[in-house]
Scaffold this motif. Sequence first.
Motif, PDB file in Angstrom:
ATOM      1  N   ASN A 185      37.659   9.803 -25.811  1.00 19.00           N
ATOM      2  CA  ASN A 185      38.533  10.468 -24.854  1.00 19.00           C
ATOM      3  C   ASN A 185      38.001  10.234 -23.441  1.00 19.00           C
ATOM      4  OD1 ASN A 185      39.498  12.734 -23.095  1.00 19.00           O
ATOM      5  ND2 ASN A 185      40.552  13.309 -24.973  1.00 19.00           N
ATOM      6  N   PRO A 186      38.870   9.881 -22.484  1.00 17.85           N
ATOM      7  CA  PRO A 186      38.397   9.598 -21.122  1.00 17.85           C
ATOM      8  C   PRO A 186      37.577  10.729 -20.506  1.00 17.85           C
ATOM      9  CG  PRO A 186      40.667   8.890 -21.368  1.00 17.85           C
ATOM     10  CD  PRO A 186      40.314   9.647 -22.615  1.00 17.85           C
ATOM     11  N   ARG A 187      37.792  11.947 -20.955  1.00 14.34           N
ATOM     12  CA  ARG A 187      37.046  13.083 -20.414  1.00 14.34           C
ATOM     13  C   ARG A 187      35.714  13.290 -21.127  1.00 14.34           C
ATOM     14  NH1 ARG A 187      41.740  17.771 -19.628  1.00 14.34           N
ATOM     15  NH2 ARG A 187      43.078  16.564 -18.200  1.00 14.34           N
ATOM     16  N   ALA A 188      35.508  12.601 -22.230  1.00 13.85           N
ATOM     17  CA  ALA A 188      34.269  12.779 -22.996  1.00 13.85           C
ATOM     18  C   ALA A 188      33.138  11.982 -22.370  1.00 13.85           C
ATOM     19  CB  ALA A 188      34.478  12.344 -24.441  1.00 13.85           C
ATOM     20  N   SER A 189      31.943  12.517 -22.460  1.00 14.44           N
ATOM     21  CA  SER A 189      30.760  11.815 -21.954  1.00 14.44           C
ATOM     22  C   SER A 189      29.583  12.093 -22.877  1.00 14.44           C
ATOM     23  CB  SER A 189      30.433  12.247 -20.521  1.00 14.44           C
ATOM     24  OG  SER A 189      30.285  13.651 -20.441  1.00 14.44           O
ATOM     25  N   VAL A 208      31.313   3.500 -23.455  1.00 15.92           N
ATOM     26  CA  VAL A 208      30.718   4.830 -23.343  1.00 15.92           C
ATOM     27  C   VAL A 208      30.614   5.241 -21.882  1.00 15.92           C
ATOM     28  CG1 VAL A 208      29.387   4.735 -25.485  1.00 15.92           C
ATOM     29  CG2 VAL A 208      28.424   3.780 -23.377  1.00 15.92           C
ATOM     30  N   SER A 209      30.520   6.523 -21.682  1.00 13.92           N
ATOM     31  CA  SER A 209      30.188   7.094 -20.379  1.00 13.92           C
ATOM     32  C   SER A 209      29.145   8.174 -20.631  1.00 13.92           C
ATOM     33  CB  SER A 209      31.434   7.686 -19.701  1.00 13.92           C
ATOM     34  OG  SER A 209      32.038   8.669 -20.527  1.00 13.92           O
ATOM     35  N   PHE A 210      28.404   8.537 -19.604  1.00 14.74           N
ATOM     36  CA  PHE A 210      27.270   9.444 -19.792  1.00 14.74           C
ATOM     37  C   PHE A 210      27.414  10.681 -18.915  1.00 14.74           C
ATOM     38  CE2 PHE A 210      25.894   5.319 -21.176  1.00 14.74           C
ATOM     39  CZ  PHE A 210      25.184   5.593 -22.334  1.00 14.74           C
ATOM     40  N   ALA A 211      26.947  11.795 -19.480  1.00 17.98           N
ATOM     41  CA  ALA A 211      27.093  13.072 -18.790  1.00 17.98           C
ATOM     42  C   ALA A 211      26.104  13.216 -17.644  1.00 17.98           C
ATOM     43  CB  ALA A 211      26.913  14.220 -19.791  1.00 17.98           C
ATOM     44  N   THR A 212      24.906  12.678 -17.820  1.00 23.00           N
ATOM     45  CA  THR A 212      23.858  12.843 -16.812  1.00 23.00           C
ATOM     46  C   THR A 212      23.050  11.562 -16.663  1.00 23.00           C
ATOM     47  OG1 THR A 212      22.213  13.615 -18.427  1.00 23.00           O
ATOM     48  CG2 THR A 212      23.643  15.294 -17.414  1.00 23.00           C
ATOM     49  N   ALA A 234      34.675   5.390 -16.945  1.00 24.74           N
ATOM     50  CA  ALA A 234      33.394   6.072 -16.712  1.00 24.74           C
ATOM     51  C   ALA A 234      33.130   6.244 -15.219  1.00 24.74           C
ATOM     52  CB  ALA A 234      32.255   5.286 -17.356  1.00 24.74           C
ATOM     53  N   LYS A 235      32.412   7.307 -14.904  1.00 26.73           N
ATOM     54  CA  LYS A 235      32.017   7.575 -13.526  1.00 26.73           C
ATOM     55  C   LYS A 235      30.498   7.473 -13.429  1.00 26.73           C
ATOM     56  CE  LYS A 235      35.917  10.750 -12.805  1.00 26.73           C
ATOM     57  NZ  LYS A 235      36.313  12.135 -12.437  1.00 26.73           N
ATOM     58  N   LEU A 236      30.025   6.535 -12.640  1.00 27.77           N
ATOM     59  CA  LEU A 236      28.592   6.349 -12.451  1.00 27.77           C
ATOM     60  C   LEU A 236      28.198   6.881 -11.074  1.00 27.77           C
ATOM     61  CD1 LEU A 236      27.734   2.820 -13.936  1.00 27.77           C
ATOM     62  CD2 LEU A 236      27.745   5.042 -15.044  1.00 27.77           C
ATOM     63  N   SER A 237      27.374   7.895 -11.086  1.00 28.40           N
ATOM     64  CA  SER A 237      26.879   8.436  -9.820  1.00 28.40           C
ATOM     65  C   SER A 237      25.904   7.451  -9.192  1.00 28.40           C
ATOM     66  CB  SER A 237      26.187   9.771 -10.070  1.00 28.40           C
ATOM     67  OG  SER A 237      25.040   9.594 -10.885  1.00 28.40           O
ATOM     68  N   VAL A 238      25.529   7.714  -7.958  1.00 30.64           N
ATOM     69  CA  VAL A 238      24.569   6.863  -7.266  1.00 30.64           C
ATOM     70  C   VAL A 238      23.260   6.807  -8.044  1.00 30.64           C
ATOM     71  CG1 VAL A 238      23.216   6.567  -5.162  1.00 30.64           C
ATOM     72  CG2 VAL A 238      25.602   7.299  -5.024  1.00 30.64           C
ATOM     73  N   GLU A 239      22.873   7.943  -8.613  1.00 33.72           N
ATOM     74  CA  GLU A 239      21.629   7.979  -9.391  1.00 33.72           C
ATOM     75  C   GLU A 239      21.752   7.150 -10.667  1.00 33.72           C
ATOM     76  OE1 GLU A 239      18.465  11.289 -11.181  1.00 33.72           O
ATOM     77  OE2 GLU A 239      20.270  11.924 -10.094  1.00 33.72           O
ATOM     78  N   ARG A 252      22.460  -9.013 -21.788  1.00 30.42           N
ATOM     79  CA  ARG A 252      23.115 -10.327 -21.744  1.00 30.42           C
ATOM     80  C   ARG A 252      24.574 -10.204 -21.324  1.00 30.42           C
ATOM     81  NH1 ARG A 252      22.247 -12.024 -27.640  1.00 30.42           N
ATOM     82  NH2 ARG A 252      23.823 -13.577 -27.058  1.00 30.42           N
ATOM     83  N   THR A 253      25.211  -9.085 -21.675  1.00 31.37           N
ATOM     84  CA  THR A 253      26.573  -8.813 -21.213  1.00 31.37           C
ATOM     85  C   THR A 253      26.633  -7.378 -20.719  1.00 31.37           C
ATOM     86  OG1 THR A 253      27.448  -8.018 -23.347  1.00 31.37           O
ATOM     87  CG2 THR A 253      27.520 -10.405 -22.935  1.00 31.37           C
ATOM     88  N   LEU A 254      27.456  -7.153 -19.696  1.00 32.92           N
ATOM     89  CA  LEU A 254      27.568  -5.831 -19.083  1.00 32.92           C
ATOM     90  C   LEU A 254      29.007  -5.612 -18.632  1.00 32.92           C
ATOM     91  CD1 LEU A 254      26.281  -3.223 -17.866  1.00 32.92           C
ATOM     92  CD2 LEU A 254      25.844  -4.565 -15.789  1.00 32.92           C
ATOM     93  N   ALA A 255      29.614  -4.509 -19.073  1.00 31.26           N
ATOM     94  CA  ALA A 255      30.949  -4.118 -18.629  1.00 31.26           C
ATOM     95  C   ALA A 255      30.809  -2.895 -17.733  1.00 31.26           C
ATOM     96  CB  ALA A 255      31.852  -3.804 -19.817  1.00 31.26           C
ATOM     97  N   LEU A 256      31.365  -2.981 -16.541  1.00 34.85           N
ATOM     98  CA  LEU A 256      31.224  -1.934 -15.533  1.00 34.85           C
ATOM     99  C   LEU A 256      32.491  -1.097 -15.443  1.00 34.85           C
ATOM    100  CD1 LEU A 256      29.616  -4.203 -12.793  1.00 34.85           C
ATOM    101  CD2 LEU A 256      28.422  -2.561 -14.268  1.00 34.85           C
TER     102      LEU A 256
END
Length: 344
Positions: A185-189, A208-212, A234-239, A252-256
Amino acid sequence: SPRVAEAPMRHVESQGDEALTAEAWCKAFSYIFRSSRSVGQIRPVCRCFDKLCVEPGSWQGALVNVYPEDLEVGEGGRLRFQKFLRCWQFCSRVAVDFADSMREPRRTAAEACLAQLAARCPDVESLTCKNWLMMESYGMRNLKIAFCGLRHLEISGCDTFSSHRVLIPMLEQHPSLLSLRASFNPRASAGEDFVEALPTTLVALSFVSFATPTALSKLLAKCDLEHLWFASTAKLSVEMVSVVAAGAASLRTLALPSRMSEEQACMVVKNKSRLQLVCRMRIGEQAFGTGALADGWEQVPEGHGVVLRRRGSCATLPSRNAMWLPYPAVGDEPPPPGAGRRIL
């Protein structure tokens, strides 16, 4: 498999002086058989082939595909896939397509198919499940207790998991898992509990996306990832950007995420010498790879404007919809007579 070796094999009769043993034919067929469709092309050749099509040895180590038509009732009132279950007991890879199974009787047939595959195919190390909108409700109960040797799991086109916690019981039962591809789910992390459940053997994690930042940092410290694909939402903070930039040296591969700027992407990929392909699922006025990444990266011809490779390299996509596959891509099988073409 020793169990196959112990099984008695009949000698295949030949009109000439030379004859091939059943073992030899089974070995050859294991490279050909992939589903009921391929069997339909071999079985009519002769009686010997008709018999060998149902020998478990003919499917040993094979890739087995279950298509939507296999969920229909066949001869004798049995579901079509059920007549092959005994043959499939030594297969190593299974791909099921449960399209159009929301309504009865296919809904029950899809659940029964996965449950019976789990019970009868203990050697499966790669499982792909596609187009099943009941995966979280019915599919996960089988993955928690079966396929003990599972190494690769792909769940594609199914219902999005409500949270990452749904997968934790399954992950705890598969300590040798190498790759996990699923949609959430897009809201899940993912939190730290999800990261703790991931096996240390994992080399590929997708969508995947991460909560912290802490959860992301623990993942990169725990697993020597070669393929990390963030969810496009996913939302990636500056940190978090700093965490990825400082770690993940084996990628070797990375999806942003689609919202990430090219300047941030440049910061992330810098000093990652093994990185071959970078993807960002967004097409805007400025083409991806023409900004901060222009000096060291170029677009992959078949990447539809969203995938980059190192400038001057020969890196390509192994399939139409993935930057990496655990096994070489296999061509599509022909559809059954009178049916529309489906791509598994």
